[in-house]
Design a protein around this motif. Sequence first.
Motif, short mmCIF file in Angstrom:
data_model
loop_
_atom_site.label_atom_id
_atom_site.label_comp_id
_atom_site.label_asym_id
_atom_site.label_seq_id
_atom_site.Cartn_x
_atom_site.Cartn_y
_atom_site.Cartn_z
N VAL A 734 28.12 39.97 -6.91
CA VAL A 734 27.09 39.51 -7.83
C VAL A 734 26.08 38.72 -7.01
O VAL A 734 26.44 37.82 -6.26
CB VAL A 734 27.66 38.66 -8.98
CG1 VAL A 734 28.48 37.48 -8.46
CG2 VAL A 734 26.54 38.17 -9.89
N THR A 735 24.81 39.11 -7.08
CA THR A 735 23.74 38.40 -6.38
C THR A 735 22.91 37.63 -7.38
O THR A 735 22.80 38.00 -8.55
CB THR A 735 22.85 39.38 -5.59
OG1 THR A 735 22.31 40.36 -6.49
CG2 THR A 735 23.65 40.09 -4.51
N ASN A 736 22.32 36.54 -6.91
CA ASN A 736 21.61 35.60 -7.80
C ASN A 736 22.50 35.27 -9.00
O ASN A 736 22.11 35.42 -10.16
CB ASN A 736 20.27 36.18 -8.25
CG ASN A 736 19.36 35.14 -8.87
OD1 ASN A 736 19.68 33.95 -8.92
ND2 ASN A 736 18.22 35.58 -9.36
N ALA A 737 23.70 34.79 -8.68
CA ALA A 737 24.74 34.62 -9.69
C ALA A 737 24.33 33.68 -10.82
O ALA A 737 24.75 33.87 -11.98
CB ALA A 737 26.02 34.11 -9.03
N PHE A 738 23.51 32.69 -10.53
CA PHE A 738 23.12 31.73 -11.55
C PHE A 738 21.73 32.01 -12.11
O PHE A 738 21.10 31.16 -12.75
CB PHE A 738 23.22 30.31 -10.99
CG PHE A 738 24.62 29.96 -10.53
CD1 PHE A 738 25.64 29.79 -11.46
CD2 PHE A 738 24.92 29.86 -9.18
CE1 PHE A 738 26.93 29.50 -11.04
CE2 PHE A 738 26.20 29.57 -8.75
CZ PHE A 738 27.22 29.38 -9.69
N ASN A 739 21.24 33.22 -11.86
CA ASN A 739 20.02 33.74 -12.47
C ASN A 739 18.80 32.85 -12.21
O ASN A 739 18.05 32.49 -13.12
CB ASN A 739 20.21 33.94 -13.97
CG ASN A 739 19.55 35.20 -14.47
OD1 ASN A 739 19.41 36.18 -13.74
ND2 ASN A 739 19.13 35.20 -15.72
N ASN A 740 18.58 32.53 -10.94
CA ASN A 740 17.41 31.76 -10.55
C ASN A 740 16.14 32.54 -10.90
O ASN A 740 16.01 33.72 -10.57
CB ASN A 740 17.46 31.50 -9.04
CG ASN A 740 16.12 31.03 -8.49
OD1 ASN A 740 15.62 30.01 -8.89
ND2 ASN A 740 15.56 31.82 -7.57
N LYS A 741 15.19 31.88 -11.56
CA LYS A 741 13.95 32.53 -11.98
C LYS A 741 12.72 31.91 -11.30
O LYS A 741 11.59 32.11 -11.75
CB LYS A 741 13.80 32.44 -13.50
CG LYS A 741 14.88 33.18 -14.27
CD LYS A 741 14.66 33.10 -15.77
CE LYS A 741 15.76 33.86 -16.52
NZ LYS A 741 15.58 33.78 -17.99
N THR A 742 12.93 31.20 -10.21
CA THR A 742 11.82 30.55 -9.52
C THR A 742 10.79 31.57 -9.05
O THR A 742 11.14 32.62 -8.50
CB THR A 742 12.33 29.75 -8.31
OG1 THR A 742 13.27 28.77 -8.78
CG2 THR A 742 11.19 29.05 -7.60
N TYR A 743 9.53 31.26 -9.23
CA TYR A 743 8.45 32.18 -8.85
C TYR A 743 8.49 32.44 -7.34
O TYR A 743 8.69 31.54 -6.54
CB TYR A 743 7.09 31.60 -9.23
CG TYR A 743 7.00 31.19 -10.69
CD1 TYR A 743 7.48 32.01 -11.70
CD2 TYR A 743 6.44 29.98 -11.05
CE1 TYR A 743 7.39 31.65 -13.03
CE2 TYR A 743 6.33 29.60 -12.39
CZ TYR A 743 6.82 30.43 -13.37
OH TYR A 743 6.74 30.05 -14.69
N THR A 744 8.27 33.70 -6.96
CA THR A 744 8.27 34.07 -5.54
C THR A 744 6.92 33.83 -4.89
O THR A 744 6.82 33.79 -3.66
CB THR A 744 8.65 35.54 -5.38
OG1 THR A 744 7.72 36.35 -6.12
CG2 THR A 744 10.06 35.80 -5.92
N SER A 745 5.86 33.71 -5.68
CA SER A 745 4.52 33.46 -5.14
C SER A 745 3.67 32.86 -6.25
O SER A 745 4.02 32.95 -7.43
CB SER A 745 3.89 34.77 -4.63
OG SER A 745 3.78 35.71 -5.68
N VAL A 746 2.57 32.27 -5.86
CA VAL A 746 1.67 31.65 -6.84
C VAL A 746 0.24 31.74 -6.33
O VAL A 746 -0.02 31.53 -5.14
CB VAL A 746 2.09 30.19 -7.13
CG1 VAL A 746 2.13 29.37 -5.84
CG2 VAL A 746 1.16 29.54 -8.13
N GLN A 747 -0.69 32.07 -7.22
CA GLN A 747 -2.11 32.13 -6.88
C GLN A 747 -2.92 31.63 -8.07
O GLN A 747 -2.77 32.11 -9.19
CB GLN A 747 -2.53 33.58 -6.58
CG GLN A 747 -1.95 34.15 -5.32
CD GLN A 747 -2.64 33.65 -4.07
OE1 GLN A 747 -3.63 32.93 -4.15
NE2 GLN A 747 -2.12 34.02 -2.91
N PRO A 748 -3.80 30.62 -7.87
CA PRO A 748 -4.70 30.19 -8.95
C PRO A 748 -5.71 31.27 -9.27
O PRO A 748 -6.13 32.04 -8.40
CB PRO A 748 -5.38 28.95 -8.36
CG PRO A 748 -4.61 28.59 -7.13
CD PRO A 748 -3.99 29.86 -6.63
N ASN A 749 -6.13 31.32 -10.54
CA ASN A 749 -7.12 32.32 -10.93
C ASN A 749 -7.80 31.90 -12.22
O ASN A 749 -7.50 30.85 -12.78
CB ASN A 749 -6.47 33.70 -11.08
CG ASN A 749 -7.41 34.82 -10.65
OD1 ASN A 749 -8.59 34.82 -10.97
ND2 ASN A 749 -6.88 35.78 -9.91
#
Length: 783
Positions: A734-749
């Motif tokens: 099982v990968t990402n077992a605790f279901n991390n939802k942190t954004y992988t990238s961010v860009q203002p727009n």
Amino acid sequence: MMLPILSMMPATAHAADAGAPAAADQAGSATSGTEGAVGEILVTARKRKESALDVPVALNAYSAETLTARNVQTVEELTAITPGMNLNNSITGSARSDRSQTALIIRGMAPSRGNRTSSTFINGVAVSDGTVTGIFDIASAEILKGPQSAYFGRQTFAGAINFVTAEPTDEWQGSFSALGGSRSYVDLRGAVGGPIIPGILSFRASGRYFSRDGSWKNAAEPGNTLGDQSTRSGTLALKFTPTDNLTVKLLGMVANDDDGAGATGVILPSQSNCVINGNPYFCGTLPALAAGQPSARTEVTPGVAAMFDEYSPLFSKDENIDHFGMKRDSNHFSATVDYETDGGVTLSSLTGVNRTSWTVLYNLNGRASPYLNTYTTGPEALEYTDWPLMIQHEQKDFSQEFRVSSPQDGPFRWMFGGSYLWAKGYESYAQLYFFSGLSSAFSSINENKTWGGFVGLSYDLSDQFTINFDGRYQSDKIISYTAAGDVGYQKTYKDFMPRITAQYKPNRDMMFYATYSRGVNPGLGIDPLLSVPTEYQSALEAQGVTHGVKPEILDNFEAGVKGSLFDNRLTISADIYYDIWKDKIVEQTLLLQRENDTPLFVSVFTNLGKVALKGFELDMTARPVDDLTLTLAGAINDSEIKSGVCSTCSTLSGNSDVRGNRLPFTSKYSVDASGEYSHDIAALDGFKGYVRSEFTWKSGVYESEGNYAKTKAATNVNFRLGVRSKTINVEGFVTNAFNNKTYTSVQPNWDISNPVEDFGAHKTMYVGLPQLRTWGLRVGYNF
């Protein structure tokens, strides 16, 4: 310098799939004579095979066993487990969060688009656009940190990644592995190789099919997901040894990616939590997505279909796309020749050819617009104010390197060489904008011709003390063309990039070093002020844009220690560094107003100013008892902007000065740890059972040089349980077992789907979304 050398321990030796045991041999694995010792890896950081613990260069070295144990097959996955590295898969001013955009960030040195700060190599051969999704039959992976310009040349300003592929052997061997998991996750791999003419010619062929549905449900289209991915790839390698002193290696690789719409979220203006200079914005940790996100309209409407028909294609029709998402074809060919004279001098040649073409179709507004389109009419008009955008890109390159090196057993060792790299990239776009309808154009044609000469000198002043001098003189001619194919702007940059290292070995098991090195990233072959109509140039100058873009300069000061303790049951690597980054190149999306008050977005490149970077990196691998292996790696990568301006910040706060702030898109703190316990199974002769856990944590990243908002820290935990022998491996995971939802990238727009948006300061955030919890079973067989 993190060096996860858990790679070669017996505890993972049979976890490898396709031919990994042979791959490990070719990567230079070795174990000491002590039972339970941690093994070592040979690397090619200085164009010759050396133990990773003896190379005075900050690096990470991963073997085939480690990569297989963690199911790492792509640059993205390699970055995820490496402290001190980030990957930004979105782009300035864009809602793209997919595999077409993979900006590698080593030690916080985020690149500008089209001018990477690090480069990717396959067996030492440059891949000019960094695309290596098709590579999977890997013997080892090396991540070199700090300027690598002296040996690797162009765009290795912050570091380099070198993948070493599994070589053909003179013994018949092969393997097959199959993985199945949640969300239709399938990964099939196979390899076979052996002698064609025993002792003279051998081959190795491999293939892979990979597919999985995206982790995120598309709120605008129930039943559909965002982030679907699919890859088919294959390799063929030949090894020719007609004499004992001549070796010729040929490698061909083809790959095809066919992905669905990327997993992009939009944090809406209604979610803003602060006001800056009268503008609503985001301060502190970014909030979660609102209800109804992520969402995307992916129907191919008549208007979208017209984009396919009226678009001026770069490629043949069979390479074009017919759905929202990305389609990419990659081809790689390389030839390496090594000839050793009777006197021990080695003559080497490396030749490489690459071609990558991709098309991406996505909605520039990042979400399914809630606003009806009342601005354009006709059969091609969209129902809502979405903004479909299609980009086509092609990159071709050719590289050639020659070098001659002395025998490596004397007190004075030398290497001289020369190289040439030619690369040309084409990009064009088509869009269906609700204000103006359908349009398309070539947006850029860029070419570079790079010549270089390099030298590597090492002299042993004593049995314990060595001085190394490496250097490269390089000439970069960078050219941009008009849509008609005429030269629009060109400039040649000439630089010398040295590296001086003092190396001290008090005994055979420990090594200390101190290094000064310089990296130079060539300026761009463009004049930003000439890229827009004359009437807009004064508006750009008012926002700080200048004629031409200067090269980036990095001065790196570094000291480190590597070694093994307790009969090689513990290995340790650590380094500290201090860097000065001058004339950093950044891409900024600026807003200009047309006479009809519709917005004109202009992407321009400028030099930000001066940045100081400092950090500490540590890696330890331990085997306290024979059945238990533990690893711990961590990094602190800090930065401070000493001078520079941020025009995006200026439109938001009225203040463009960002002195004292940190660089965006990079984690200051990062940790990777793993533990594996394995033990013989009495009822199954030759089998071991094992349990393995992996933990990765990276602190949040800022959205801009303004440091107003940042992502949450990302915590990822994997668990694996299985049995294995020399030939068979069965594993549940099982990968990402605790279901991390942190954004992988961010860009203002801006909220560009809103027809009454004033397009002043940024009001939204486009964020990339990660793979969620995945269950699966993996079976492997080696023969």
